[in-house]
Each structure stands twice: as C-alpha cells, then as structure tokens.
Design a protein around this motif. Sequence first.
Motif, PDB file in Angstrom:
ATOM      1  N   HIS A   1       0.855  -1.192   0.000  1.00  0.00           N
ATOM      2  CA  HIS A   1       0.000   0.000   0.000  1.00  0.00           C
ATOM      3  C   HIS A   1       0.890   1.240   0.000  1.00  0.00           C
ATOM      4  CE1 HIS A   1      -2.051  -3.356   1.973  1.00  0.00           C
ATOM      5  NE2 HIS A   1      -3.152  -2.900   1.453  1.00  0.00           N
TER       6      HIS A   1
ATOM      7  N   HIS B   1     -11.354  -6.173   1.458  1.00  0.00           N
ATOM      8  CA  HIS B   1     -10.607  -6.721   2.591  1.00  0.00           C
ATOM      9  C   HIS B   1     -10.351  -5.592   3.576  1.00  0.00           C
ATOM     10  CE1 HIS B   1      -7.449  -5.282  -0.178  1.00  0.00           C
ATOM     11  NE2 HIS B   1      -6.828  -4.919   0.937  1.00  0.00           N
TER      12      HIS B   1
ATOM     13  N   HIS C   1      -7.762  -3.987   6.957  1.00  0.00           N
ATOM     14  CA  HIS C   1      -6.347  -3.804   7.253  1.00  0.00           C
ATOM     15  C   HIS C   1      -6.095  -3.715   8.738  1.00  0.00           C
ATOM     16  CE1 HIS C   1      -6.912  -2.169   3.135  1.00  0.00           C
ATOM     17  NE2 HIS C   1      -5.816  -2.868   2.927  1.00  0.00           N
TER      18      HIS C   1
ATOM     19  N   GLU D   1      -3.362  -7.545   5.762  1.00  0.00           N
ATOM     20  CA  GLU D   1      -4.708  -7.595   5.199  1.00  0.00           C
ATOM     21  C   GLU D   1      -5.455  -8.788   5.756  1.00  0.00           C
ATOM     22  OE1 GLU D   1      -3.876  -7.724   0.988  1.00  0.00           O
ATOM     23  OE2 GLU D   1      -3.991  -5.524   0.906  1.00  0.00           O
TER      24      GLU D   1
HETATM   25 ZN   LIG Z   1      -5.114  -3.744   1.232  1.00  0.00          ZN
END
Ligand SMILES: [Zn+2]
Length: 166
Positions: free
Chosen positions: A43, A98, A100, A111
């Motif tokens: 990310h 999803h 985090h 994740e």
């Molecule tokens: Zn992610």
Amino acid sequence: MDTPASTDREGISRIERLCIDRGLKMTGQRRLIARVLSESADHPDVEELYRRAHERDAHISIATVYRTVRLLEEKGILERHDFGGGRARYEPTEHGPHHHLIDVDTGKVIEFADARHEAMAQEIAARLGFQLVDHRLELFGRRFPEPKPAAPARRAPRPRNGRDPA
Ligand SMILES: [Zn+2]
C-alpha cells in the motif's frame, strides 16, 4: 488480496488495461506508473510510488505521479487509505474487499477478511434501514511481546495409579 501476474500476454499491465477500459489516454509515464502499481502488492504512498517509478524513468516528476494517482482514484481504479502517519496510501481496487490491520510500531499493514464482521456490518446497516454497499475496517495494533524463553522443563508428575500415561 490476490496479486496475479502484473502484465498480460501483450505486455500490458493490469492497471493499464483498466485505464484503457475506462477511456484514459495512456502516455508513456502513465503507463509506467500503471506498471509500478500493477507490480506493487503493498500500500505505497505517492512518494514511494514516485521512488519506484523514478528508478525506471529519471524524467518522471512527483507532480506527474500525484496527478496520475488522483486520476486513477477518481476513475475508481485506485483506492485511497488513511493508515495514520499523515500520508494517503493507495492500492488497486481490483484487490477486492478486505480490511487492514496496521502495526503501529512498524507501520506494517496486514490484510484480512472476516465473515463474522461482514455479517455484523450488514446487520448494523439493516437495523438503521440501509443496505450495506461498502465498509472499511482499520485496526491499529501492537504485537504482543514475544513469550520469554521457556523455563527448563520439569518432570511431569506421575499419575496417581503409578502407570505412565499412554
Ligand atoms: Zn489492502
């Protein structure tokens, strides 16, 4: 959460393909940024994307990376996250839904998905008269300390009947 191969048979990166599908004109630098994004399983923030793109094309500017990331976000290709630390972080929406967990000590992002949480979020929305269309969960945590090395093993007490356990 899956990261399939970053380019197709024609050598077009997945993100570039999404850009083309959404009618974006692809310049060389956009193509490069799309490729960097396709290859990123994490990310990254804009500066990190810039660093990765700059390694391949020293002419690219951070302003171009900013503009492109904005554009891709507007087009729904990138999702922006705020994991604290004051910098927006990005990931392709194609990674699917999803959540985090952010390690507050290292900044590492983990994740996860959780069906029970999904069901609960739907229930809450329904109770308030809504159909859930999206939701995000960000957990900020600190790892439990590593357990201390085990003390020297003591002999297990003998069972009362005097026989060793099977
Ligand atoms: Zn992610």
